[in-house]
Design an enzyme around this catalytic site. Structure first.
Site, mmCIF file in Angstrom:
data_model
loop_
_atom_site.group_PDB
_atom_site.id
_atom_site.type_symbol
_atom_site.label_atom_id
_atom_site.label_comp_id
_atom_site.label_asym_id
_atom_site.label_seq_id
_atom_site.Cartn_x
_atom_site.Cartn_y
_atom_site.Cartn_z
ATOM 1 N N LYS A 46 -15.803 -7.053 6.900
ATOM 2 C CA LYS A 46 -14.535 -7.798 6.792
ATOM 3 C C LYS A 46 -14.007 -8.226 8.169
ATOM 4 O O LYS A 46 -12.964 -8.876 8.245
ATOM 5 C CB LYS A 46 -13.473 -6.936 6.103
ATOM 6 C CG LYS A 46 -13.324 -7.241 4.605
ATOM 7 C CD LYS A 46 -12.111 -6.531 4.021
ATOM 8 C CE LYS A 46 -11.513 -7.263 2.839
ATOM 9 N NZ LYS A 46 -10.330 -6.575 2.282
ATOM 10 N N HIS B 274 0.839 -1.201 0.000
ATOM 11 C CA HIS B 274 0.000 0.000 0.000
ATOM 12 C C HIS B 274 0.881 1.260 0.000
ATOM 13 O O HIS B 274 0.630 2.200 -0.766
ATOM 14 C CB HIS B 274 -0.883 0.053 1.254
ATOM 15 C CG HIS B 274 -1.927 -1.015 1.372
ATOM 16 N ND1 HIS B 274 -2.013 -1.855 2.447
ATOM 17 C CD2 HIS B 274 -2.953 -1.375 0.551
ATOM 18 C CE1 HIS B 274 -3.044 -2.680 2.305
ATOM 19 N NE2 HIS B 274 -3.626 -2.412 1.142
ATOM 20 N N ARG C 65 -2.531 -5.582 -8.394
ATOM 21 C CA ARG C 65 -1.333 -6.400 -8.182
ATOM 22 C C ARG C 65 -1.203 -7.499 -9.220
ATOM 23 O O ARG C 65 -0.123 -7.876 -9.605
ATOM 24 C CB ARG C 65 -1.367 -7.017 -6.784
ATOM 25 C CG ARG C 65 -1.202 -6.003 -5.673
ATOM 26 C CD ARG C 65 -1.717 -6.545 -4.371
ATOM 27 N NE ARG C 65 -3.135 -6.844 -4.487
ATOM 28 C CZ ARG C 65 -3.826 -7.555 -3.632
ATOM 29 N NH1 ARG C 65 -3.232 -8.062 -2.595
ATOM 30 N NH2 ARG C 65 -5.122 -7.765 -3.814
ATOM 31 N N SER D 146 -3.094 -7.885 3.032
ATOM 32 C CA SER D 146 -3.175 -7.729 4.484
ATOM 33 C C SER D 146 -3.512 -9.066 5.140
ATOM 34 O O SER D 146 -2.958 -9.407 6.192
ATOM 35 C CB SER D 146 -4.215 -6.673 4.840
ATOM 36 O OG SER D 146 -3.822 -5.438 4.309
HETATM 37 N N1 COA Z 1 -0.316 -3.935 -1.627
HETATM 38 C C1 COA Z 1 -0.671 -4.884 -0.775
HETATM 39 N N2 COA Z 1 -1.935 -5.292 -0.617
HETATM 40 C C2 COA Z 1 -2.877 -4.710 -1.359
HETATM 41 C C3 COA Z 1 -2.579 -3.709 -2.278
HETATM 42 C C4 COA Z 1 -1.211 -3.315 -2.396
HETATM 43 N N3 COA Z 1 -0.823 -2.377 -3.233
HETATM 44 N N4 COA Z 1 -3.715 -3.325 -2.877
HETATM 45 C C5 COA Z 1 -4.698 -4.075 -2.362
HETATM 46 N N5 COA Z 1 -4.189 -4.923 -1.441
HETATM 47 C C6 COA Z 1 -4.905 -5.963 -0.703
HETATM 48 C C7 COA Z 1 -5.453 -5.499 0.587
HETATM 49 O O1 COA Z 1 -4.496 -5.634 1.620
HETATM 50 C C8 COA Z 1 -6.624 -6.411 0.752
HETATM 51 O O2 COA Z 1 -6.192 -7.641 1.241
HETATM 52 P P1 COA Z 1 -7.107 -8.508 2.187
HETATM 53 O O3 COA Z 1 -8.417 -8.690 1.478
HETATM 54 O O4 COA Z 1 -6.293 -9.705 2.315
HETATM 55 O O5 COA Z 1 -7.267 -7.736 3.452
HETATM 56 C C9 COA Z 1 -7.107 -6.636 -0.661
HETATM 57 O O6 COA Z 1 -6.012 -6.366 -1.466
HETATM 58 C C10 COA Z 1 -8.197 -5.745 -1.127
HETATM 59 O O7 COA Z 1 -8.566 -4.949 -0.127
HETATM 60 P P2 COA Z 1 -8.620 -3.341 -0.088
HETATM 61 O O8 COA Z 1 -7.711 -2.716 -1.065
HETATM 62 O O9 COA Z 1 -8.531 -2.921 1.344
HETATM 63 O O10 COA Z 1 -9.969 -3.088 -0.599
HETATM 64 P P3 COA Z 1 -11.232 -3.734 -0.048
HETATM 65 O O11 COA Z 1 -11.689 -4.608 -1.125
HETATM 66 O O12 COA Z 1 -11.095 -4.278 1.315
HETATM 67 O O13 COA Z 1 -12.119 -2.430 0.148
HETATM 68 C C11 COA Z 1 -13.311 -0.505 -0.581
HETATM 69 C C12 COA Z 1 -12.569 -1.789 -0.929
HETATM 70 C C13 COA Z 1 -12.968 0.041 0.785
HETATM 71 C C14 COA Z 1 -12.866 0.463 -1.625
HETATM 72 C C15 COA Z 1 -14.794 -0.818 -0.690
HETATM 73 O O14 COA Z 1 -15.156 -1.806 0.257
HETATM 74 C C16 COA Z 1 -15.632 0.414 -0.455
HETATM 75 O O15 COA Z 1 -15.727 1.264 -1.299
HETATM 76 N N6 COA Z 1 -16.262 0.528 0.734
HETATM 77 C C17 COA Z 1 -17.117 1.649 1.088
HETATM 78 C C18 COA Z 1 -18.596 1.296 0.931
HETATM 79 C C19 COA Z 1 -19.014 1.416 -0.512
HETATM 80 O O16 COA Z 1 -19.055 2.468 -1.102
HETATM 81 N N7 COA Z 1 -19.364 0.255 -1.108
HETATM 82 C C20 COA Z 1 -19.786 0.200 -2.495
HETATM 83 C C21 COA Z 1 -18.583 0.122 -3.407
HETATM 84 S S1 COA Z 1 -19.050 0.284 -5.102
#
Ligand code: COA
Length: 159
Positions: A42, A18, A91, A129
């Site tokens: 989550k 990140h 990724r 994560s």
């Molecule tokens: N390096 C390391 N890990 C990365 C990464 C990077 N560059 N980019 C993404 N990841 C990982 C994260 O650690 C995470 O891993 P995990 O699932 O093992 O914890 C995974 O990829 C994806 O998670 P993250 O990037 O945190 O996104 P998410 O899918 O958890 O959350 C939101 C996405 C927060 C954008 C989405 O849930 C959201 O918009 N929430 C608000 C409510 C909303 O509007 N919902 C409707 C959406 S249309």
């Protein structure tokens, strides 16, 4: 034109993958907002406040980067913060389908906001994560993947 990019995620906890994306974004955009979603579904290991504190500690020194929490619709929050860009990290090809859906939905909800993707350095392409938490909870060494403050927090929380 002043461009603000908002980088949303759960950041449970922030990893070097990140941070790599955020450092790249900080060089491209005037302001970067790291927006940490409460994301109760989550069942995060760290509270929202803890995730915010850890991200701030991991990102000290990046003067145009701000960390905050949100518990609302991303499309609303990005407009509320006057950001023009939603930033996401890609990724691997496996990330693409979900990201494509998310970007499509956010475009419907906030048509003036663009989703842009950055790829992290290849040595971070396999980090997530969840994987970091799993390895740490089983006593594996994750010091190459997280900031020292995050490492200490993981040791306290998971061992
Ligand atoms: N390096 C390391 N890990 C990365 C990464 C990077 N560059 N980019 C993404 N990841 C990982 C994260 O650690 C995470 O891993 P995990 O699932 O093992 O914890 C995974 O990829 C994806 O998670 P993250 O990037 O945190 O996104 P998410 O899918 O958890 O959350 C939101 C996405 C927060 C954008 C989405 O849930 C959201 O918009 N929430 C608000 C409510 C909303 O509007 N919902 C409707 C959406 S249309």
């Amino acid at each position: 034109m002043h461009i603000t990019a908002l980088y949303p995620g759960t950041f449970d906890p922030i990893t070097n993958g990140h941070s790599d994306i955020i450092e790249r974004a900080a060089r491209l955009f005037d302001r970067v907002i790291v927006a940490i979603a409460a994301n109760a579904k989550k069942q995060p290991a760290f509270t929202l406040e803890e995730r915010i504190t850890l991200a701030r500690e991991a990102l000290t020194g990046l003067s145009n980067v701000e960390v905050c929490g949100f518990d609302s619709l991303l499309a609303d929050y990005v407009q509320q913060r006057d950001a023009q860009v939603i930033l996401r990290g890609l990724r691997a090809v496996s990330d693409f389908e979900y990201e494509f859906q998310l970007a499509g939905m956010n475009r419907r909800l906030a048509p003036r906001v663009e989703t842009l993707f950055l790829t992290p350095a290849e040595n971070y392409a396999f980090i997530s994560s969840s994987l970091v938490k799993e390895v740490a909870s089983l006593g594996g060494d994750v010091s190459a993947f997280v900031h020292p403050k995050v490492l200490a927090a993981l040791e306290n929380r998971l061992r």
